[in-house]
Design an enzyme around this catalytic site. Structure first.
Site, PDB file in Angstrom:
ATOM      1  N   GLY A 182       0.834  -1.191   0.000  1.00  0.00           N
ATOM      2  CA  GLY A 182       0.000   0.000   0.000  1.00  0.00           C
ATOM      3  C   GLY A 182       0.871   1.243   0.000  1.00  0.00           C
ATOM      4  O   GLY A 182       1.969   1.243   0.560  1.00  0.00           O
ATOM      5  N   GLY A 183       0.392   2.316  -0.643  1.00  0.00           N
ATOM      6  CA  GLY A 183       1.166   3.545  -0.676  1.00  0.00           C
ATOM      7  C   GLY A 183       2.542   3.313  -1.275  1.00  0.00           C
ATOM      8  O   GLY A 183       2.683   2.761  -2.366  1.00  0.00           O
ATOM      9  N   ASP A 184       3.568   3.743  -0.543  1.00  0.00           N
ATOM     10  CA  ASP A 184       4.947   3.532  -1.012  1.00  0.00           C
ATOM     11  C   ASP A 184       5.629   2.438  -0.202  1.00  0.00           C
ATOM     12  O   ASP A 184       6.858   2.409  -0.091  1.00  0.00           O
ATOM     13  CB  ASP A 184       5.741   4.835  -0.928  1.00  0.00           C
ATOM     14  CG  ASP A 184       5.838   5.370   0.492  1.00  0.00           C
ATOM     15  OD1 ASP A 184       4.980   5.017   1.329  1.00  0.00           O
ATOM     16  OD2 ASP A 184       6.765   6.154   0.765  1.00  0.00           O
ATOM     17  N   GLU A 185       4.830   1.531   0.355  1.00  0.00           N
ATOM     18  CA  GLU A 185       5.364   0.446   1.178  1.00  0.00           C
ATOM     19  C   GLU A 185       5.409  -0.848   0.367  1.00  0.00           C
ATOM     20  O   GLU A 185       4.409  -1.290  -0.189  1.00  0.00           O
ATOM     21  CB  GLU A 185       4.496   0.250   2.424  1.00  0.00           C
ATOM     22  CG  GLU A 185       5.052  -0.772   3.397  1.00  0.00           C
ATOM     23  CD  GLU A 185       4.174  -0.945   4.624  1.00  0.00           C
ATOM     24  OE1 GLU A 185       4.566  -1.704   5.526  1.00  0.00           O
ATOM     25  OE2 GLU A 185       3.093  -0.320   4.668  1.00  0.00           O
TER      26      GLU A 185
END
Length: 267
Positions: A182-185
């Site tokens: 998710g996101g930049d993970e």
């Protein structure tokens, strides 16, 4: 009249012969309930011999109305079998494709085409279920990615994520699985690889991300913080492994934005 009857039966025969291939393809679909289709395929071959026998019977014989009606039925029957088998094949293949696409969408991140969180959890569960399996888990977070979104916009931010995902995927060993949580993970699981191997993969990931990423008229270098944990050394279940890799990743982000291996003193 004899020629008309024979032509009708031959037309039906061609329909039966044309139905063999689509019916055979349906029978070979994996995990498909195809016993009925195998029976139909067997019956088609029986019908083919029956049609050939009827054609033989019609040769050099006076043809009446009854024989012509039967020939017409044979023609329609062969055509019917062909149409049904062809339409069934197309419908079943489309359903198979739809199921495959839905399964892919349920297990992959649509932006980067990496595995998603659900698929990553399944991979960890599968590895942990093997009591003698060793693997390493990498939790990763891009450095200052919010600045990219705020400065260049979300479209360019998505482009950066796609480039990062491709570079990570290229670095991984054959059995490695990369996921976007998710996101930049991001996260990576490395089956059969101990800490030393995981460190080498982490270094390779950081090296490939040190190369410029072109965004609009800008060339960006995106850093990444990586936390490493090994199973079963740093945890005996999925939650512990991910938590400890996460702790190591946040420690790396808080210091030099490099990589860290989990140890108890990081808690």
């Amino acid at each position: 009249m004899s020629n008309i009857a024979i032509a009708l039966v031959i037309t039906g025969l061609l329909g039966l012969i044309s139905a063999v291939m689509p019916t055979h393809q349906i029978c070979n679909i994996p995990d498909h309930q195809h016993k009925g289709w195998v029976l139909l395929l067997t019956m088609i071959f029986m019908f083919i011999f029956g049609y050939l026998g009827y054609i033989w019977m019609l040769i050099d014989r006076d043809i009446g109305t009854l024989e012509l009606i039967v020939a017409t039925i044979f023609c329609g029957g062969g055509g019917f079998v062909f149409v049904i088998s062809r339409m069934s094949k197309e419908t079943i293949f489309k359903l198979q494709q739809t199921i495959h696409e839905k399964h892919y969408q349920a297990h992959h991140d649509l932006l980067t085409n990496l595995a998603n969180r659900h698929q990553f959890y399944e991979e960890l569960d599968s590895l942990i279920s093997n009591e003698h399996h060793i693997f390493s888990c990498l939790m990763m977070d891009l450095n200052d990615f919010k600045m990219v979104n705020d400065t260049l916009g979300h479209a360019e931010g998505d482009h950066v994520l796609q480039v990062v995902a491709k570079r990570i995927q290229r670095i991984l060993p054959k059995r490695g699985v990369a996921a976007r949580l998710g996101g930049d993970e991001f996260a990576v699981v490395l089956p059969g690889i101990t800490l030393q191997g995981a460190i080498e993969v982490s270094q390779a990931i950081q090296e490939t991300l040190n190369k410029d990423i072109q965004c609009e008229n800008h060339a960006l270098v995106i850093g990444i913080s990586i936390g490493i944990a090994e199973y079963p050394k740093h945890g005996t279940n999925k939650k512990e492994i991910m938590k400890h890799a996460d702790i190591a990743m946040y420690k790396a982000k808080a210091t030099d934005g490099n990589y860290r291996v989990y140890s108890s003193h990081l808690d």
